[in-house]
Design an enzyme around this catalytic site. Structure first.
Site, short mmCIF file in Angstrom:
data_model
loop_
_atom_site.label_atom_id
_atom_site.label_comp_id
_atom_site.label_asym_id
_atom_site.label_seq_id
_atom_site.Cartn_x
_atom_site.Cartn_y
_atom_site.Cartn_z
N ARG A 36 0.84 -1.20 -0.09
CA ARG A 36 0.20 0.05 -0.06
C ARG A 36 0.70 1.33 0.01
O ARG A 36 0.45 2.32 0.46
CB ARG A 36 -0.88 0.05 1.21
CG ARG A 36 -2.02 -1.34 1.02
CD ARG A 36 -3.12 -0.78 2.06
NE ARG A 36 -3.91 -1.87 2.03
CZ ARG A 36 -4.24 -2.87 2.93
NH1 ARG A 36 -3.23 -3.01 4.17
NH2 ARG A 36 -4.94 -3.83 2.76
N LYS A 47 2.30 11.68 -10.72
CA LYS A 47 1.41 10.44 -11.31
C LYS A 47 2.28 9.28 -11.63
O LYS A 47 3.47 9.54 -12.35
CB LYS A 47 0.95 11.53 -12.69
CG LYS A 47 -0.20 12.38 -12.65
CD LYS A 47 -0.52 12.73 -13.91
CE LYS A 47 -1.92 13.40 -13.99
NZ LYS A 47 -2.17 14.17 -15.23
N GLU A 64 7.23 18.85 -24.49
CA GLU A 64 6.51 19.25 -22.95
C GLU A 64 7.14 20.68 -22.58
O GLU A 64 6.18 21.42 -21.76
CB GLU A 64 6.81 18.34 -22.11
CG GLU A 64 6.51 16.84 -22.46
CD GLU A 64 4.58 16.63 -22.15
OE1 GLU A 64 4.37 17.87 -21.78
OE2 GLU A 64 4.28 15.53 -22.31
N LYS A 80 5.57 23.61 -13.07
CA LYS A 80 4.73 22.34 -12.80
C LYS A 80 4.56 22.37 -10.83
O LYS A 80 3.40 22.02 -10.74
CB LYS A 80 5.38 21.17 -12.91
CG LYS A 80 4.76 20.00 -12.70
CD LYS A 80 4.69 18.89 -13.72
CE LYS A 80 3.68 17.89 -13.40
NZ LYS A 80 3.86 16.60 -14.24
N GLU A 125 -5.75 16.79 -9.92
CA GLU A 125 -6.23 17.04 -11.21
C GLU A 125 -7.61 17.29 -11.40
O GLU A 125 -8.25 16.59 -11.98
CB GLU A 125 -5.69 15.93 -12.25
CG GLU A 125 -5.76 16.65 -13.65
CD GLU A 125 -5.29 15.52 -14.59
OE1 GLU A 125 -4.13 15.80 -15.17
OE2 GLU A 125 -6.03 14.57 -14.64
N ARG A 129 -4.66 21.73 -12.89
CA ARG A 129 -3.71 20.54 -13.35
C ARG A 129 -3.98 20.31 -14.87
O ARG A 129 -3.19 19.58 -15.56
CB ARG A 129 -3.56 19.55 -12.43
CG ARG A 129 -2.35 18.41 -12.66
CD ARG A 129 -1.95 17.55 -11.78
NE ARG A 129 -0.81 16.66 -12.10
CZ ARG A 129 -0.27 15.92 -11.26
NH1 ARG A 129 -0.24 16.07 -10.02
NH2 ARG A 129 0.77 15.23 -11.59
N ASN A 131 -2.42 18.93 -20.05
CA ASN A 131 -3.00 17.90 -20.75
C ASN A 131 -3.17 18.64 -22.21
O ASN A 131 -3.71 17.97 -22.96
CB ASN A 131 -4.23 17.42 -20.17
CG ASN A 131 -4.05 16.37 -19.20
OD1 ASN A 131 -3.05 15.92 -18.84
ND2 ASN A 131 -5.19 16.43 -18.43
N HIS A 178 -2.72 16.57 -25.22
CA HIS A 178 -2.84 15.38 -24.89
C HIS A 178 -3.98 14.40 -25.35
O HIS A 178 -3.69 13.19 -25.44
CB HIS A 178 -2.31 15.06 -23.48
CG HIS A 178 -0.86 15.27 -22.83
ND1 HIS A 178 -0.42 16.43 -23.03
CD2 HIS A 178 -0.11 14.65 -22.13
CE1 HIS A 178 0.74 16.45 -22.68
NE2 HIS A 178 1.02 15.41 -21.97
N HIS A 182 -2.12 11.29 -26.96
CA HIS A 182 -2.23 9.82 -26.69
C HIS A 182 -3.02 8.92 -27.65
O HIS A 182 -2.72 7.66 -27.87
CB HIS A 182 -3.17 9.78 -25.25
CG HIS A 182 -2.61 10.46 -24.19
ND1 HIS A 182 -3.14 10.22 -22.86
CD2 HIS A 182 -1.39 10.54 -23.74
CE1 HIS A 182 -2.35 10.87 -22.02
NE2 HIS A 182 -1.23 10.90 -22.41
N HIS A 202 5.66 10.04 -27.02
CA HIS A 202 4.71 11.00 -26.21
C HIS A 202 4.95 12.29 -26.84
O HIS A 202 3.97 12.88 -27.31
CB HIS A 202 4.85 10.56 -25.09
CG HIS A 202 4.10 11.58 -24.13
ND1 HIS A 202 2.86 11.18 -23.81
CD2 HIS A 202 4.27 12.63 -23.17
CE1 HIS A 202 2.14 12.12 -23.20
NE2 HIS A 202 3.24 13.16 -22.75
N1 GLY Z 1 1.93 15.18 -17.00
C1 GLY Z 1 0.78 15.82 -16.63
C2 GLY Z 1 0.77 15.87 -15.20
O1 GLY Z 1 1.49 15.56 -14.39
O2 GLY Z 1 -0.52 16.12 -14.82
#
Ligand code: GLY
Length: 353
Positions: free
Chosen positions: A121, A143, A185, A220, A230, A234, A238, A241, A245, A257
């Site tokens: 956990r 993430k 990015e 960030k 998110e 946040r 994206n 994205h 994706h 990516h």
């Molecule tokens: N890579 C996008 C985020 O970390 O929210």
């Protein structure tokens, strides 16, 4: 050395500086109990270059080191490899005072991070990003995920690292194409809300990579501190994205990516202009910078194919999908559309019919 402290559910530092790799043992000693065990997760491109340095530094600091070397590439981010890693952690008798160290790009960070988030956990994990993309984005913010056949990052967890160590010296061994991947990015931060960064990127950044990385990490940090899980701001990360994706998936990851996100960003910008939501000069500005940093801008897939994959994405809620649209140079917003309108959106963005 630059230190950026991220205050989320766990507070941790991102340290950035050339030559820091050698100091990993000493740094980890300050974070976990002495003589703990460390599982070093890496890939077969990165480990031959930096594995010995990192293992040596960890052993010299008194840690017992185990290793898991995955084949390089997105395919390693799957349930099969995750299970292998869990079983190895159990066989090695890892406890909650031991640590997983991710040495690699985004794939390794996501895989190792998800193993650490779920084994017992949750056990500590330490990020050593070795790609530009991982340094500026995926190693920061917690993430972690693996892919399913149905889509990218569909199983994952938010699990913050105990530290992130970025040594830009390792970028010298990174192939050009991977540098371009990270630049996508970096440009993304500019277009979602960092016009000052776009000005820096319009100049010569050859000798200021450390500063560029620090600017992105600081941006960030601000975003994840405001919205760790998110549910709001946040989502701006994206940009590009949703289509990105889908492009990765349709190309079976031959389009990596960052390159896919670059195509997705321009598509979003063009669609935003067609919807009268965006300054008309923006797509040309964006295309100029993407091309300058070695990124393709032409979407190779039909709008309907993109929409089919994009609808499997996490960004869908019921019959709506949340897109990120640039509205001016250095500004983007969230924008909800009906799932049924997605093909038309991609057509507006210039995807082939
Ligand atoms: N890579 C996008 C985020 O970390 O929210």
């Amino acid at each position: 050395m630059t230190t950026i402290t991220v205050k989320t559910s766990r507070t941790y530092d991102v340290v950035i500086g050339k030559g820091l790799l050698d100091s990993i043992g000493a740094r980890l000693s300050g974070l976990i109990p002495p003589k703990s065990a460390v599982f070093l997760v890496s890939d077969d491109h990165v480990y031959p270059l930096y594995g010995e340095t990192v293992c040596g530094a960890l052993e010299a600091a008194g840690f017992t080191v185990f290793t898991h070397i995955a084949p390089a590439g997105e395919r390693s981010k799957d349930a099969h490899r995750l299970t292998k890693l869990w079983l190895q952690l159990a066989d090695a008798g890892f406890t909650r005072s031991d640590c997983v160290v991710a040495l690699g790009g985004g794939v390794i960070g996501d895989l190792a991070g998800f193993a650490a988030a779920t084994y017992l956990r949750g056990i500590p994990y330490y990020q050593v990003p070795t790609s530009l993309l991982a340094m500026v984005d995926s190693s920061v913010g917690g993430k972690t995920a693996i892919n399913l056949a149905a889509g990218k990052n569909l199983c994952g967890a938010f699990w913050q690292p105990i530290e992130v160590l970025c040594d830009p010296a390792v970028l010298t061994t990174l192939p050009e194409d991977y540098l371009a991947d990270g630049m996508a990015e970096i440009l993304k931060y500019g277009y979602i809300g960092n016009p000052a960064l776009l000005e820096v990127l319009a100049g010569d950044i050859k000798n200021s990579m450390e500063d560029v990385i620090a600017r992105c990490v600081a941006h960030k940090r601000d975003i994840v501190e405001a919205d760790e899980r998110e549910s709001g701001i946040r989502r701006l990360l994206n940009l590009g994205h949703t289509a990105g994706h889908a492009i990765e998936k349709l190309s079976e990851h031959r389009i990596p990516h960052g390159h896919a996100v670059a195509i997705g960003m321009l598509l979003a910008a063009k669609a935003a202009v067609a919807l009268s939501l965006c300054d008309e000069s923006l797509p040309a500005h964006m295309e100029g910078l993407l091309t300058r940093y070695g990124l393709d801008t032409v979407c190779p897939y039909r709008a309907e194919e993109l929409a089919r994959y994009a609808l499997l994405d996490k960004k869908r809620t019921g019959n709506h999908i949340t897109l990120i649209l640039p509205t001016a140079i250095g500004k983007s917003v969230t924008y909800q559309i009906a799932a049924s309108a997605l093909t038309d959106f991609f057509l507006k963005g210039g995807a082939p019919a």
